[in-house]
Design an enzyme around this catalytic site. Structure first.
Site, PDB file in Angstrom:
ATOM      1  N   ARG A 138       2.227  -6.528   8.566  1.00 33.52           N
ATOM      2  CA  ARG A 138       1.471  -5.329   8.972  1.00 33.52           C
ATOM      3  C   ARG A 138       1.990  -4.795  10.306  1.00 33.52           C
ATOM      4  NH1 ARG A 138      -4.416  -7.581   7.009  1.00 33.52           N
ATOM      5  NH2 ARG A 138      -4.538  -6.395   5.058  1.00 33.52           N
ATOM      6  N   ARG A 160      -2.226 -14.202   3.858  1.00 36.30           N
ATOM      7  CA  ARG A 160      -2.915 -13.559   4.989  1.00 36.30           C
ATOM      8  C   ARG A 160      -2.184 -13.856   6.297  1.00 36.30           C
ATOM      9  NH1 ARG A 160      -7.558 -11.215   3.646  1.00 36.30           N
ATOM     10  NH2 ARG A 160      -8.488 -11.344   5.707  1.00 36.30           N
ATOM     11  N   ASN A 214      -2.131   0.135   6.703  1.00 37.81           N
ATOM     12  CA  ASN A 214      -1.622  -1.129   7.252  1.00 37.81           C
ATOM     13  C   ASN A 214      -0.700  -1.895   6.288  1.00 37.81           C
ATOM     14  OD1 ASN A 214      -3.605  -1.899   5.483  1.00 37.81           O
ATOM     15  ND2 ASN A 214      -4.709  -3.228   6.898  1.00 37.81           N
ATOM     16  N   HIS A 267      -2.222  -5.491   1.486  1.00 33.83           N
ATOM     17  CA  HIS A 267      -3.572  -6.046   1.270  1.00 33.83           C
ATOM     18  C   HIS A 267      -3.426  -7.445   0.691  1.00 33.83           C
ATOM     19  CE1 HIS A 267      -7.643  -6.594  -0.307  1.00 33.83           C
ATOM     20  NE2 HIS A 267      -7.044  -7.038  -1.404  1.00 33.83           N
ATOM     21  N   THR A 279      -5.637  -7.304  10.280  1.00 36.04           N
ATOM     22  CA  THR A 279      -5.876  -5.999   9.624  1.00 36.04           C
ATOM     23  C   THR A 279      -5.330  -4.859  10.473  1.00 36.04           C
ATOM     24  OG1 THR A 279      -7.890  -6.907   8.649  1.00 36.04           O
ATOM     25  CG2 THR A 279      -7.669  -4.521   8.634  1.00 36.04           C
ATOM     26  N   LYS A 307       0.819  -1.215   0.000  1.00 35.26           N
ATOM     27  CA  LYS A 307       0.000   0.000   0.000  1.00 35.26           C
ATOM     28  C   LYS A 307       0.858   1.273   0.000  1.00 35.26           C
ATOM     29  CE  LYS A 307      -4.064  -2.024   2.215  1.00 35.26           C
ATOM     30  NZ  LYS A 307      -5.122  -1.785   3.229  1.00 35.26           N
ATOM     31  N   PHE A 341     -15.722   3.639   6.700  1.00 31.74           N
ATOM     32  CA  PHE A 341     -14.328   3.978   6.380  1.00 31.74           C
ATOM     33  C   PHE A 341     -14.058   4.020   4.874  1.00 31.74           C
ATOM     34  CE2 PHE A 341     -14.445  -0.639   7.246  1.00 31.74           C
ATOM     35  CZ  PHE A 341     -13.931  -1.148   6.055  1.00 31.74           C
TER      36      PHE A 341
END
Ligand code: CMP
Length: 139
Positions: free
Chosen positions: A104, A87, A114, A117, A93, A11, A59
């Site tokens: 993260r 994951r 974070n 993704h 998250t 990100k 959000f």
């Protein structure tokens, strides 16, 4: 176990902070093969399209503004059970709830910013891969 593909994003917060290299290193050290990768700067509309499943969430505005604020790196990763494995490597998250090895936790600042993704299921992986990579680009 079966070879599977998942879709991943580094990100804007992590790219801006110079964490692209360490995140790619962790991906390869953990046995993923990077099948496709490119750096993109999403428009607000493209971010809204990608995250449309969250359009009713409070959000959504913050999320799509952030995701279109600066470039990110998008990838297709391959490994046995890649969706779950990616994951597991990212962690929760909310970075604060992760363990020291989670990406993260290592590179994220907050639940919004974070660092990474990942797809959460085979159907979302299929949608997300096709959103960024055409069949002509696929290796
Ligand atoms: P991601 O895996 O990209 O999927 C949806 C994103 O929404 C999630 O990571 C978070 O970064 C973001 N998100 C989830 N909950 C919140 C929240 N309460 N506030 C801001 N962003 C959120």
């Amino acid at each position: 176990m079966a070879i599977e593909e998942t879709f991943a994003i580094i990100k804007p917060d992590a790219v801006k902070a110079g964490h692209t290299g360490p995140i790619i290193a962790a991906i390869e050290e953990n046995g993923f093969r990077i099948k496709n990768m490119k750096k993109v700067h999403l428009t607000r509309a493209q971010a809204e399209g990608f995250y449309y499943v969250h359009r009713e969430r409070g959000f959504f505005g913050e999320l799509t503004e952030f995701m279109s604020s600066a470039p990110c790196v998008v990838m297709i990763l391959e490994k046995d059970n890649a969706i779950l494995a990616w994951r597991d490597l990212m962690g929760p998250t909310n970075p604060a709830q992760g363990e020291p090895h989670h990406l993260r936790k290592r590179f994220g600042q907050s639940i919004g910013e974070n660092a990474t993704h990942g797809s959460d299921a085979p159907d979302t992986a299929a949608f997300e891969k096709a959103y960024f990579f055409s069949c002509f680009e696929r290796i």
